[in-house]
Design a protein around this motif. Structure first.
Motif, PDB file in Angstrom:
ATOM      1  N   ASP A  52     -59.290  71.886 -42.678  1.00  0.00           N
ATOM      2  CA  ASP A  52     -58.760  70.525 -42.530  1.00  0.00           C
ATOM      3  C   ASP A  52     -59.232  69.886 -41.231  1.00  0.00           C
ATOM      4  OD1 ASP A  52     -57.453  70.791 -44.961  1.00  0.00           O
ATOM      5  OD2 ASP A  52     -55.480  71.145 -44.058  1.00  0.00           O
ATOM      6  N   PHE A  53     -59.205  70.636 -40.140  1.00  0.00           N
ATOM      7  CA  PHE A  53     -59.624  70.110 -38.841  1.00  0.00           C
ATOM      8  C   PHE A  53     -61.115  69.762 -38.840  1.00  0.00           C
ATOM      9  CE2 PHE A  53     -61.474  70.903 -34.627  1.00  0.00           C
ATOM     10  CZ  PHE A  53     -60.833  69.907 -33.907  1.00  0.00           C
ATOM     11  N   LEU A  54     -61.950  70.702 -39.264  1.00  0.00           N
ATOM     12  CA  LEU A  54     -63.396  70.479 -39.212  1.00  0.00           C
ATOM     13  C   LEU A  54     -63.865  69.409 -40.195  1.00  0.00           C
ATOM     14  CD1 LEU A  54     -64.736  74.136 -38.795  1.00  0.00           C
ATOM     15  CD2 LEU A  54     -64.492  72.375 -37.027  1.00  0.00           C
ATOM     16  N   ALA A  55     -63.233  69.342 -41.353  1.00  0.00           N
ATOM     17  CA  ALA A  55     -63.660  68.377 -42.374  1.00  0.00           C
ATOM     18  C   ALA A  55     -63.276  66.940 -42.031  1.00  0.00           C
ATOM     19  CB  ALA A  55     -63.073  68.760 -43.737  1.00  0.00           C
ATOM     20  N   THR A  56     -62.282  66.766 -41.173  1.00  0.00           N
ATOM     21  CA  THR A  56     -61.809  65.410 -40.866  1.00  0.00           C
ATOM     22  C   THR A  56     -62.102  65.002 -39.433  1.00  0.00           C
ATOM     23  OG1 THR A  56     -59.610  66.235 -40.279  1.00  0.00           O
ATOM     24  CG2 THR A  56     -59.970  65.560 -42.579  1.00  0.00           C
ATOM     25  N   ARG A  57     -62.845  65.820 -38.719  1.00  0.00           N
ATOM     26  CA  ARG A  57     -63.148  65.538 -37.321  1.00  0.00           C
ATOM     27  C   ARG A  57     -63.989  64.270 -37.214  1.00  0.00           C
ATOM     28  NH1 ARG A  57     -65.023  70.245 -33.145  1.00  0.00           N
ATOM     29  NH2 ARG A  57     -63.944  69.339 -31.401  1.00  0.00           N
ATOM     30  N   GLY A  58     -63.491  63.285 -36.492  1.00  0.00           N
ATOM     31  CA  GLY A  58     -64.206  62.026 -36.349  1.00  0.00           C
ATOM     32  C   GLY A  58     -65.406  62.119 -35.432  1.00  0.00           C
ATOM     33  N   GLN A  59     -65.209  62.633 -34.250  1.00  0.00           N
ATOM     34  CA  GLN A  59     -66.288  62.760 -33.259  1.00  0.00           C
ATOM     35  C   GLN A  59     -66.854  64.174 -33.324  1.00  0.00           C
ATOM     36  OE1 GLN A  59     -66.239  60.428 -30.194  1.00  0.00           O
ATOM     37  NE2 GLN A  59     -67.920  61.372 -29.119  1.00  0.00           N
ATOM     38  N   VAL A  60     -68.134  64.275 -33.495  1.00  0.00           N
ATOM     39  CA  VAL A  60     -68.794  65.572 -33.579  1.00  0.00           C
ATOM     40  C   VAL A  60     -69.150  66.030 -32.164  1.00  0.00           C
ATOM     41  CG1 VAL A  60     -70.778  66.818 -34.492  1.00  0.00           C
ATOM     42  CG2 VAL A  60     -69.690  65.028 -35.859  1.00  0.00           C
ATOM     43  N   PRO A  61     -68.638  67.192 -31.740  1.00  0.00           N
ATOM     44  CA  PRO A  61     -68.936  67.662 -30.382  1.00  0.00           C
ATOM     45  C   PRO A  61     -70.365  68.180 -30.269  1.00  0.00           C
ATOM     46  CG  PRO A  61     -67.766  69.352 -31.574  1.00  0.00           C
ATOM     47  CD  PRO A  61     -67.826  68.141 -32.483  1.00  0.00           C
ATOM     48  N   ARG A  62     -70.884  68.158 -29.062  1.00  0.00           N
ATOM     49  CA  ARG A  62     -72.191  68.771 -28.810  1.00  0.00           C
ATOM     50  C   ARG A  62     -71.921  70.179 -28.293  1.00  0.00           C
ATOM     51  NH1 ARG A  62     -76.536  67.545 -24.323  1.00  0.00           N
ATOM     52  NH2 ARG A  62     -78.089  69.051 -25.020  1.00  0.00           N
ATOM     53  N   VAL A  63     -72.233  71.152 -29.095  1.00  0.00           N
ATOM     54  CA  VAL A  63     -71.989  72.554 -28.763  1.00  0.00           C
ATOM     55  C   VAL A  63     -73.332  73.241 -28.526  1.00  0.00           C
ATOM     56  CG1 VAL A  63     -71.088  74.767 -29.603  1.00  0.00           C
ATOM     57  CG2 VAL A  63     -69.879  72.636 -30.146  1.00  0.00           C
ATOM     58  N   ILE A  64     -73.413  73.955 -27.431  1.00  0.00           N
ATOM     59  CA  ILE A  64     -74.580  74.774 -27.132  1.00  0.00           C
ATOM     60  C   ILE A  64     -74.149  76.225 -27.327  1.00  0.00           C
ATOM     61  CG2 ILE A  64     -76.259  75.487 -25.388  1.00  0.00           C
ATOM     62  CD1 ILE A  64     -76.512  72.523 -26.201  1.00  0.00           C
ATOM     63  N   ALA A  65     -74.820  76.912 -28.212  1.00  0.00           N
ATOM     64  CA  ALA A  65     -74.551  78.334 -28.450  1.00  0.00           C
ATOM     65  C   ALA A  65     -75.822  79.103 -28.134  1.00  0.00           C
ATOM     66  CB  ALA A  65     -74.127  78.558 -29.897  1.00  0.00           C
ATOM     67  N   GLU A  66     -75.665  80.235 -27.469  1.00  0.00           N
ATOM     68  CA  GLU A  66     -76.838  80.989 -27.017  1.00  0.00           C
ATOM     69  C   GLU A  66     -76.526  82.471 -26.911  1.00  0.00           C
ATOM     70  OE1 GLU A  66     -77.550  78.945 -23.384  1.00  0.00           O
ATOM     71  OE2 GLU A  66     -75.718  79.671 -22.454  1.00  0.00           O
ATOM     72  N   ALA A  67     -77.563  83.234 -26.645  1.00  0.00           N
ATOM     73  CA  ALA A  67     -77.454  84.681 -26.449  1.00  0.00           C
ATOM     74  C   ALA A  67     -76.836  85.373 -27.659  1.00  0.00           C
ATOM     75  CB  ALA A  67     -76.676  84.998 -25.165  1.00  0.00           C
TER      76      ALA A  67
END
Length: 122
Positions: A52-67
């Protein structure tokens, strides 16, 4: 193992919304029916709450994933480790975390079964 790492990293990245949000249908396919999470905050979340949270999220965050690195726990179960942080509009990093995700290979493909985030230094 390199192929598995690439596949699970790509699936995990989908959940970070790189550019566009995941659809509810895609989230339901990616998250195993038994999925649950302990977030970076220490709060526990059910599969339905996360969808529910991810499907209705208005603003998409910029996530950096690494390693990213992967461990095979069984023939159809893998543990993905990685670091992540979000990037603010001014370019500063925040919400750094060490993360682990348990992925299960099922009849519909790899599905996320469990996820945990632990606060980390930037």
């Amino acid at each position: 193992m390199d192929t598995l790492l690439a596949e699970l990293t790509a699936l995990e990245t989908e959940l970070h919304h790189p550019g566009t949000p995941c659809t509810r249908e895609r989230l339901e396919r990616l998250l195993h029916p038994d999925f649950h999470e302990v977030g970076r905050s220490g709060a526990r979340y059910t599969r339905q709450v996360v969808i529910d949270f991810l499907a209705t999220r208005g603003q998409v965050p910029r996530v950096i994933a690494e390693a990213h690195r992967v461990e095979s726990l069984a023939a159809d179960i893998a543990l993905l480790h990685f670091r992540s942080h979000e990037v603010a509009a001014d370019g500063s990093a925040f919400h750094a975390a060490l993360r682990m995700s348990v992925w299960r290979r099922t009849a519909v493909g790899w599905q996320l079964s469990y996820h945990q985030g632990t606060p980390a230094a930037l």
